[in-house]
Design a protein around this motif. Structure first.
Motif, PDB file in Angstrom:
ATOM      1  N   THR A 120      27.374  46.653  42.688  1.00  0.00           N
ATOM      2  CA  THR A 120      27.213  45.206  43.534  1.00  0.00           C
ATOM      3  C   THR A 120      28.412  44.876  44.128  1.00  0.00           C
ATOM      4  N   PRO A 121      28.039  43.726  45.155  1.00  0.00           N
ATOM      5  CA  PRO A 121      29.041  43.285  46.111  1.00  0.00           C
ATOM      6  C   PRO A 121      30.413  42.844  45.293  1.00  0.00           C
ATOM      7  N   ASP A 122      30.172  42.190  44.344  1.00  0.00           N
ATOM      8  CA  ASP A 122      31.492  41.981  43.535  1.00  0.00           C
ATOM      9  C   ASP A 122      31.647  42.616  42.596  1.00  0.00           C
ATOM     10  N   GLY A 123      31.264  43.893  42.477  1.00  0.00           N
ATOM     11  CA  GLY A 123      31.450  44.932  41.286  1.00  0.00           C
ATOM     12  C   GLY A 123      32.704  45.462  41.464  1.00  0.00           C
ATOM     13  N   VAL A 124      33.076  46.368  40.452  1.00  0.00           N
ATOM     14  CA  VAL A 124      34.498  47.071  40.422  1.00  0.00           C
ATOM     15  C   VAL A 124      34.353  48.306  39.878  1.00  0.00           C
ATOM     16  N   LEU A 125      35.138  49.210  40.404  1.00  0.00           N
ATOM     17  CA  LEU A 125      35.380  50.514  39.803  1.00  0.00           C
ATOM     18  C   LEU A 125      36.506  50.691  39.256  1.00  0.00           C
ATOM     19  N   VAL A 126      36.891  51.150  37.950  1.00  0.00           N
ATOM     20  CA  VAL A 126      38.024  51.423  37.444  1.00  0.00           C
ATOM     21  C   VAL A 126      38.133  53.027  37.222  1.00  0.00           C
ATOM     22  N   LEU A 127      39.001  53.445  38.073  1.00  0.00           N
ATOM     23  CA  LEU A 127      39.276  54.793  37.944  1.00  0.00           C
ATOM     24  C   LEU A 127      40.505  55.317  37.275  1.00  0.00           C
ATOM     25  N   SER A 128      40.929  56.505  36.894  1.00  0.00           N
ATOM     26  CA  SER A 128      42.151  56.886  36.642  1.00  0.00           C
ATOM     27  C   SER A 128      42.388  58.544  36.973  1.00  0.00           C
ATOM     28  N   THR A 129      43.546  58.857  37.085  1.00  0.00           N
ATOM     29  CA  THR A 129      43.793  60.334  37.608  1.00  0.00           C
ATOM     30  C   THR A 129      45.369  60.497  37.362  1.00  0.00           C
ATOM     31  N   PRO A 130      45.692  61.853  37.104  1.00  0.00           N
ATOM     32  CA  PRO A 130      47.131  61.810  36.780  1.00  0.00           C
ATOM     33  C   PRO A 130      48.001  61.542  38.016  1.00  0.00           C
ATOM     34  N   ASN A 131      49.085  61.143  37.727  1.00  0.00           N
ATOM     35  CA  ASN A 131      50.117  60.737  38.841  1.00  0.00           C
ATOM     36  C   ASN A 131      50.742  61.449  39.512  1.00  0.00           C
ATOM     37  N   GLN A 132      50.597  61.634  40.892  1.00  0.00           N
ATOM     38  CA  GLN A 132      51.398  62.837  41.543  1.00  0.00           C
ATOM     39  C   GLN A 132      52.976  62.492  41.774  1.00  0.00           C
ATOM     40  N   ARG A 133      53.294  61.179  41.346  1.00  0.00           N
ATOM     41  CA  ARG A 133      54.780  61.197  41.321  1.00  0.00           C
ATOM     42  C   ARG A 133      55.269  61.016  39.983  1.00  0.00           C
ATOM     43  N   ASP A 134      54.597  61.607  38.730  1.00  0.00           N
ATOM     44  CA  ASP A 134      54.787  61.811  37.392  1.00  0.00           C
ATOM     45  C   ASP A 134      56.347  61.984  37.533  1.00  0.00           C
ATOM     46  N   VAL A 144      25.355  47.904  39.767  1.00  0.00           N
ATOM     47  CA  VAL A 144      26.276  48.378  38.888  1.00  0.00           C
ATOM     48  C   VAL A 144      27.318  47.178  38.950  1.00  0.00           C
ATOM     49  N   ASP A 145      27.637  46.591  37.792  1.00  0.00           N
ATOM     50  CA  ASP A 145      28.599  45.592  37.915  1.00  0.00           C
ATOM     51  C   ASP A 145      30.075  46.061  37.591  1.00  0.00           C
ATOM     52  N   VAL A 146      30.104  47.078  36.717  1.00  0.00           N
ATOM     53  CA  VAL A 146      31.361  47.898  36.218  1.00  0.00           C
ATOM     54  C   VAL A 146      31.242  49.319  36.241  1.00  0.00           C
ATOM     55  N   ALA A 147      31.963  50.044  37.201  1.00  0.00           N
ATOM     56  CA  ALA A 147      31.816  51.622  36.851  1.00  0.00           C
ATOM     57  C   ALA A 147      33.244  51.766  36.380  1.00  0.00           C
ATOM     58  N   VAL A 148      33.204  52.938  35.578  1.00  0.00           N
ATOM     59  CA  VAL A 148      34.478  53.641  34.988  1.00  0.00           C
ATOM     60  C   VAL A 148      34.188  55.063  35.528  1.00  0.00           C
ATOM     61  N   CYS A 149      35.539  55.365  35.919  1.00  0.00           N
ATOM     62  CA  CYS A 149      35.462  56.882  36.109  1.00  0.00           C
ATOM     63  C   CYS A 149      36.989  57.495  35.772  1.00  0.00           C
ATOM     64  N   PHE A 150      36.879  58.240  34.567  1.00  0.00           N
ATOM     65  CA  PHE A 150      38.218  58.422  33.987  1.00  0.00           C
ATOM     66  C   PHE A 150      38.493  60.015  34.097  1.00  0.00           C
ATOM     67  N   SER A 151      39.662  60.387  34.818  1.00  0.00           N
ATOM     68  CA  SER A 151      39.949  61.749  34.999  1.00  0.00           C
ATOM     69  C   SER A 151      38.832  62.594  35.348  1.00  0.00           C
ATOM     70  N   VAL A 152      38.255  62.092  36.625  1.00  0.00           N
ATOM     71  CA  VAL A 152      37.299  62.773  37.292  1.00  0.00           C
ATOM     72  C   VAL A 152      37.671  63.327  38.756  1.00  0.00           C
ATOM     73  N   ILE A 153      38.013  62.195  39.508  1.00  0.00           N
ATOM     74  CA  ILE A 153      38.305  62.107  40.978  1.00  0.00           C
ATOM     75  C   ILE A 153      39.010  63.570  41.315  1.00  0.00           C
ATOM     76  N   GLU A 154      40.036  63.960  40.181  1.00  0.00           N
ATOM     77  CA  GLU A 154      40.902  65.055  40.748  1.00  0.00           C
ATOM     78  C   GLU A 154      40.008  66.586  40.648  1.00  0.00           C
ATOM     79  N   HIS A 155      38.814  66.491  39.912  1.00  0.00           N
ATOM     80  CA  HIS A 155      37.810  67.540  40.065  1.00  0.00           C
ATOM     81  C   HIS A 155      37.034  67.713  41.208  1.00  0.00           C
TER      82      HIS A 155
END
Ligand code: ZN
Length: 319
Positions: free
Chosen positions: A206-220, A179-190
């Motif tokens: 892949t070795p030069d792949g990237v994961l873009v993730l998002s989550t609510p910010n605890q410092r909001d 996988v070259d690009v993985a996205v994971c929006f608003s999931v890791i908090e679950h």
């Protein structure tokens, strides 16, 4: 993960006259393995849609600073595979309902993916639900992988040409290291164990792949400015984990990835002011709004100070 034992109660503290909580948290932090937790908040927490509450205790790890609200569901995997989760958050577990609620958010997300191209790439969306984001990106990608425990979405995702899996493990049987690009929006908090989860994603990359993730910010910023009304909205039974940049970086490092944060403020100043005035969410549509120029300054100020309402992260396999 260790066992959880909460014995909640309250008594007057003779030393400072404040209420202190006599409760225990016996769990090993899945990120830093500390067993020391401090109660950070006790009171109503969101239980599904806004307006429905349950009493809860949020614990802050002394080691890495992640906050934890023990989940009510004993088996989170079963919960997310059923339709119950979507219904608990006031949605319906069918693709059309998902599109009507989430299609218009997808172009906004593209703004945060700075420099990430999907052209000719293998892309994966982990926790994709109805797959709105994959539909937007699929035209450019070589292959699109939908990883979603909610089985109600699977037939429709397949019809739209995505490779569908119900878990990271089953996707890895075919796509490990591809996988070259993985996205994971608003999931890791679950998830039950954030490090195990990120490790599962890293194995797909892949070795030069990237994961873009998002989550609510605890410092909001609203957690400080509004206090308990916002806390009872921010903390949700369906979110066991609350991250800031530091503990998310540690989780990423422990799973064999580097981490680069990006702060994103989604809500306007008028929403902020309404929280202070009314103590409830009013969204971004406000007659009293001060206009886009002021809101740009407001948003970039919070983002620069790491106090935005959302936190994105770019995780890359460590060399
Ligand atoms: Zn910790």
């Amino acid at each position: 993960m260790g066992s959880i034992s909460n014995r909640a109660g309250q008594a007057d503290d003779p030393k400072d006259g404040c209420l202190v909580m006599h409760a225990e948290m016996k769990q090993t932090c899945p990120i830093c393995h500390s067993t020391e937790w401090k109660a950070e908040y006790q009171g109503p927490v969101r239980d599904g849609v806004f307006g429905k509450y349950d009493d809860g205790i949020v614990w802050k790890c002394d080691g890495c600073g992640v906050s934890h609200l023990p989940p009510k569901e004993e088996n989170l995997t079963d919960y997310y595979q059923s339709d119950e989760y979507r219904e608990d958050v006031g949605e319906h577990a069918d693709p059309q309902d998902y599109f009507s609620r989430h299609d218009d958010e997808q172009f906004d997300k593209a703004r945060f993916l700075k420099g990430t191209s999907f052209r000719g790439k293998v892309i994966a969306d982990i926790g994709c639900a109805g797959g709105s984001f994959l539909d937007v990106a699929k035209g450019l990608a070589k292959a699109s992988i939908a990883i979603e425990p909610g089985k109600s979405y699977h037939a429709s995702l397949r019809e739209r040409g995505h490779h569908v899996y119900d878990s990271l493990e089953s996707a890895a049987e075919q796509w490990q290291g591809q996988v070259d690009v993985a996205v994971c929006f608003s999931v890791i908090e679950h998830v039950l164990d954030p490090v195990e989860f990120l490790t599962g994603i890293r194995k797909l990359l892949t070795p030069d792949g990237v994961l873009v993730l998002s989550t609510p910010n605890q410092r909001d910023a609203l957690l400080d400015f509004s206090g308990n009304p916002y806390r009872s909205f921010f903390y949700r039974r369906v979110h066991p984990w609350y991250f800031d940049e530091d503990c998310l970086r540690l989780a990423s490092t422990k799973s064999g990835m580097t981490f680069e944060p990006q702060y994103v403020q989604r809500f306007s100043f008028a929403n902020f002011a309404a929280w202070l005035r009314e103590g409830k969410p009013t969204g971004n549509a406000h007659e009293a709004a001060l206009g886009p120029v002021f809101d740009d300054v407001w948003k970039s100020t919070l983002e620069t100070q790491k106090k935005s309402d959302y936190l994105y992260g770019f995780c890359r396999p460590a060399a």
